[in-house]
Design an enzyme around this catalytic site. Structure first.
Site, PDB file in Angstrom:
ATOM      1  N   CYS A 360       0.821  -1.213   0.000  1.00 23.99           N
ATOM      2  CA  CYS A 360       0.000   0.000   0.000  1.00 23.99           C
ATOM      3  C   CYS A 360       0.858   1.269   0.000  1.00 23.99           C
ATOM      4  O   CYS A 360       0.541   2.252  -0.676  1.00 23.99           O
ATOM      5  CB  CYS A 360      -0.956   0.001   1.191  1.00 23.99           C
ATOM      6  N   HIS A 491      -1.741   0.561   7.554  1.00 23.01           N
ATOM      7  CA  HIS A 491      -2.283   0.856   6.226  1.00 23.01           C
ATOM      8  C   HIS A 491      -2.043   2.327   5.899  1.00 23.01           C
ATOM      9  O   HIS A 491      -1.793   3.147   6.778  1.00 23.01           O
ATOM     10  CB  HIS A 491      -3.782   0.538   6.191  1.00 23.01           C
ATOM     11  N   ASP A 512      -8.014   4.322  -2.015  1.00 23.93           N
ATOM     12  CA  ASP A 512      -7.480   3.212  -1.229  1.00 23.93           C
ATOM     13  C   ASP A 512      -6.820   2.206  -2.171  1.00 23.93           C
ATOM     14  O   ASP A 512      -7.474   1.715  -3.099  1.00 23.93           O
ATOM     15  CB  ASP A 512      -8.594   2.526  -0.440  1.00 23.93           C
TER      16      ASP A 512
END
Length: 578
Positions: A360, A491, A512
């Site tokens: 991520c 995250h 996202d």
């Protein structure tokens, strides 16, 4: 008046005294406690004093009590039984003089006086003399003859000296062996010393000192035994504590190792391979499950190898044009929105087979870089650059570490990212952008500022970043501001805008990396519905992590500023919002 020298009895006439003495001579001397007989008077006195000292004292006490209760000798005549008791008591008293209180324990074993048997002939002769009616003046001579006849030589139980008379023996014991007696002797002028530990009375100070030394030695021995036992107990307790500490440390080390290995797996530092290995492994799984043809596998593998060779992302996870689609939607709908601010153009990148679960941070960097590459203000530092693939981004961060940026972060990741699945966060993104001469800074929202663990200050800060004014502006504002890198534990996402509802509540618009392309492409439709924005909208109640960090880009660094920031990164601290 005549007084008996044996028992002290007084009579009024000489014949009465003779009769009285005959009674003494004819009566057999018998111990009143153990019925011993066959010994003379002096030996009986010594026997009673040594063998029955306590009973003797008790009997004297009873005698005094009886005397008090029953009155004088006149009353004794009226009570024959009582008179008999008094006579026996008198005889007992005569046989046990008060001034002799020697202890039985002080006599050596076998050292008691040996009683002599009566000589019956001498006793008969003495009796005959008394019955023949001798004159009173001869009574003393008669008594002496009787005592000389009855008494035999006595041997001292302590030193063995022989004395004929018991009185002489008594005097000898008092004078020569007084220190061996337990209690004080009448007529003895020596001082008495009490033992402070057991109460024993000694007549000699040196004997008392030796006696007390024995007590102290015994106590020292007992204390030594106690100290030895205590020392053994302490040693055992220490050993048990050490064993418990070893087990605890071993268990803690095992748990720490397990946690560390878990973190290594979680953050991709377990040497299980990097992007390339994971991509190939996951594609093989897809082929085995029948969800990918072998030909597709080989085609994707070839594309991946080409991408890795050039260090450029293959674009298979990219979705472009979303900011334009959002502008159209807010212009034509969203009646509940009062104002909305959008960032500059930005592409969405999502995770692939090669970085799923850990990529991520890299994908958010690609999103931020895609916006900067479309902004002419950053051509000077990013000229000719393309969106790099994840292994290339890892290589670029390693190069920044080698230049001297963020040495602490480099040591935490073992100065190595290529070939691993290591996570990156706000510090690594800041380091990489600074090495590219992109001016940026980190803002740390280190604690909650609202109820239930929310962060309303974070929303207000992002609103102030995008908007310079709130009144007299159109409903939709497309700014030139780059998107914001938003990091929290586990995250990261990219903030591309913010909504202000008519009720003054705020809502972030975020990209996202976990959202796949097929979902993001729904936003490109002309007839986009409000439900399609659900995956982008994040209200205050949706962000409840303990702390957040943002990386904000605000210009280009000169070479001198870059060098200064490299030096400052040695002691870098993020800006904290109180």
């Amino acid at each position: 008046m005549f007084s008996c020298d044996i028992c002290g009895e007084t009579v009024t006439s000489e014949p009465d005294m003779k009769a009285h003495l005959i009674v003494h001579m004819e009566s057999e001397v018998i111990c009143p406690f153990c019925k011993l007989s066959g010994v003379n008077y002096d030996e009986m006195c010594f026997h009673i004093e040594t063998a029955h000292f306590e009973q003797n004292e008790l009997e004297r006490t009873f005698e005094r009590i009886n005397t008090t209760q029953y009155g004088t000798s006149d009353n004794k005549k009226d009570n024959p039984l009582q008179c008999k008791m008094e006579v026996n008591s008198s005889l007992h008293s005569a046989c046990a003089p008060n001034h002799l209180k020697s202890s039985v324990q002080s006599l050596p074993k076998g050292g008691a006086l040996k009683p002599k048997a009566f000589c019956s002939e001498d006793l008969t002769e003495s009796t005959t003399f008394l019955k023949s009616g001798e004159k009173p003046s001869d009574l003393t001579k008669i008594k002496g003859s009787i005592y000389e006849t009855l008494c035999s030589p006595l041997e001292c139980p302590f030193c063995g000296k022989i004395e004929i008379c018991s009185q002489d023996m008594e005097t000898h014991v008092k004078t020569k062996h007084a220190s061996l007696l337990d209690t004080s002797l009448e007529g003895c002028d020596q001082p008495l010393y009490d033992c402070p530990m057991c109460g024993l009375i000694c007549t000699n100070y040196h004997i008392l000192q030796e006696h007390v030394d024995l007590h102290l030695e015994e106590n020292r021995f007992g204390q030594g035994m106690d100290r030895a036992q205590c020392s053994r107990d302490l040693e055992l307790a220490h050993q048990l504590q050490q064993e418990e500490d070893r087990r605890r440390r071993s268990e803690e080390s095992r748990q720490e190792l397990e946690e560390f290995q878990k973190l290594q797996r979680q953050y991709g530092l377990d040497n299980s391979g990097g992007y390339k290995q994971q991509q190939l492994r996951n594609m093989e799984i897809e082929v085995n499950r029948g969800r990918m043809h072998a030909s597709e596998f080989h085609r994707r593998k070839a594309d991946m190898m080409e991408s890795l060779a050039f260090g450029i992302d293959d674009g298979k996870t990219k979705t472009s044009g979303i900011i334009e689609a959002l502008h159209r939607y807010y212009q034509n709908g969203a009646a509940d929105v009062r104002h909305v601010w959008l960032s500059a153009m930005v592409d969405h990148f999502h995770s692939s087979f090669g970085d799923k679960g850990w990529g991520c941070g890299y994908r958010n960097f690609q999103m931020l870089l895609s916006s900067l590459l479309q902004n002419d203000a950053y051509d000077d530092c990013l000229k000719g650059m393309s969106i790099p693939c994840i292994p290339k981004i890892q290589s670029m961060i390693e190069d920044a570490w080698k230049e001297g940026f963020d040495p602490q972060g480099a040591s935490q990741l073992n100065n190595r990212l290529q070939g691993t699945k290591a996570w990156i966060g706000a510090c690594e993104v800041y380091t990489l952008l600074t090495s590219l001469r992109v001016k940026c800074h980190i803002v740390d929202f280190h604690k909650s500022t609202g109820p239930l663990g929310t962060h309303p200050r974070l929303f207000e800060w992002i609103l102030n970043y995008y908007s310079s004014e709130r009144e007299g502006i159109p409903k939709v504002v497309c700014t030139s501001k780059p998107p914001i890198y938003l990091q929290h534990q586990g995250h990261s996402r990219t903030v591309v805008g913010i909504e202000e509802k008519k009720n003054r509540t705020l809502c972030l618009l975020v990209f996202d990396p976990g959202c796949p392309s097929r979902e993001m492409q729904k936003l490109l439709k002309q007839d986009m519905e409000s439900n399609s924005l659900k995956q982008l909208r994040k209200f205050v109640g949706n962000l409840k992590h303990k702390q957040y960090q943002v990386v904000v880009v605000d210009g280009v660094l000169s070479p001198e500023e870059k060098a200064a920031r490299r030096q400052a990164s040695q002691v870098f601290t993020a800006e904290k919002i109180p």
